[in-house]
Design a protein around this motif. Sequence first.
Motif, PDB file in Angstrom:
ATOM      1  N   ILE A 177     -30.955 -39.937   9.571  1.00  0.00           N
ATOM      2  CA  ILE A 177     -30.307 -40.331  10.819  1.00  0.00           C
ATOM      3  C   ILE A 177     -28.989 -41.027  10.485  1.00  0.00           C
ATOM      4  O   ILE A 177     -28.961 -41.956   9.676  1.00  0.00           O
ATOM      5  CB  ILE A 177     -31.206 -41.280  11.641  1.00  0.00           C
ATOM      6  N   TYR A 178     -27.912 -40.559  11.084  1.00  0.00           N
ATOM      7  CA  TYR A 178     -26.584 -41.135  10.865  1.00  0.00           C
ATOM      8  C   TYR A 178     -26.451 -42.430  11.657  1.00  0.00           C
ATOM      9  O   TYR A 178     -26.855 -42.511  12.812  1.00  0.00           O
ATOM     10  CB  TYR A 178     -25.510 -40.140  11.315  1.00  0.00           C
ATOM     11  N   VAL A 179     -25.879 -43.458  11.022  1.00  0.00           N
ATOM     12  CA  VAL A 179     -25.638 -44.742  11.681  1.00  0.00           C
ATOM     13  C   VAL A 179     -24.137 -45.011  11.703  1.00  0.00           C
ATOM     14  O   VAL A 179     -23.483 -45.027  10.655  1.00  0.00           O
ATOM     15  CB  VAL A 179     -26.368 -45.896  10.969  1.00  0.00           C
ATOM     16  N   ASP A 180     -23.592 -45.195  12.900  1.00  0.00           N
ATOM     17  CA  ASP A 180     -22.210 -45.642  13.043  1.00  0.00           C
ATOM     18  C   ASP A 180     -22.244 -47.167  12.942  1.00  0.00           C
ATOM     19  O   ASP A 180     -22.696 -47.849  13.859  1.00  0.00           O
ATOM     20  CB  ASP A 180     -21.645 -45.205  14.394  1.00  0.00           C
ATOM     21  N   TYR A 181     -21.762 -47.713  11.839  1.00  0.00           N
ATOM     22  CA  TYR A 181     -21.889 -49.140  11.590  1.00  0.00           C
ATOM     23  C   TYR A 181     -20.991 -49.979  12.504  1.00  0.00           C
ATOM     24  O   TYR A 181     -21.167 -51.194  12.607  1.00  0.00           O
ATOM     25  CB  TYR A 181     -21.586 -49.451  10.130  1.00  0.00           C
ATOM     26  N   ARG A 182     -20.052 -49.341  13.183  1.00  0.00           N
ATOM     27  CA  ARG A 182     -19.204 -50.089  14.118  1.00  0.00           C
ATOM     28  C   ARG A 182     -19.914 -50.310  15.449  1.00  0.00           C
ATOM     29  O   ARG A 182     -19.817 -51.370  16.054  1.00  0.00           O
ATOM     30  CB  ARG A 182     -17.891 -49.333  14.341  1.00  0.00           C
ATOM     31  N   THR A 183     -20.632 -49.279  15.909  1.00  0.00           N
ATOM     32  CA  THR A 183     -21.275 -49.353  17.229  1.00  0.00           C
ATOM     33  C   THR A 183     -22.795 -49.408  17.136  1.00  0.00           C
ATOM     34  O   THR A 183     -23.460 -49.675  18.137  1.00  0.00           O
ATOM     35  CB  THR A 183     -20.904 -48.116  18.049  1.00  0.00           C
TER      36      THR A 183
END
Length: 206
Positions: A177-183
Amino acid sequence: MKKQENEMFDIEKGFSMAANWWADPMVLGKAPEYMDEILTGEELKFISQPLDYFGYNVYFANNYSADANAPDLGWAGMPRTQMGWAITPEVLYWLPKFLYERYSLPILITENGMSNLDFVMRDGKVHDPQRIDYMYRYLSALHRAMEEGIPVIGYTVWSIMDNFEWAEGCDPRFGLIYVDYRTLERIPKDSFYWYRRVIQNGGLED
């Protein structure tokens, strides 16, 4: 193999950097020959306790590294992950066989997976065919060992989602699962859906 390479590579000492320097005392209750002066009999008795299974994290074969204690069997342009680790699926065939023959315990693969150059593409999805191919090859090798009678009780992919990786921080992406660390938005990658089908089907299907 050249004589010099033979002298340079000792199977016991080479493998000790990966497993038996700690597993022999823990499972067998004895230290490898080159550790005799490090552990006392009382320490070995304390360390060695009955175990239900042997859990092991595995990603690549050590002899594809730059380890000075083993001949480097790599070649220019060989497949590697984003971390620079060699892609050697056969390690999930040979390692479970070696561990079971040495320790007579069921095998649990506690970590296996790859860091990949993952990013959200124009369609809003994260396509990671390299990871799917990686997992297919490694799981096929593990299944081969199982077919030959090695009692494998489980396999855990690393990891369910992108995360903070020790000294490497957030750059390596191991997750399904990809995690956008900004949001903190989470997007299942193609490998997530592929591995879900593997689980639902009870194994690989071509």
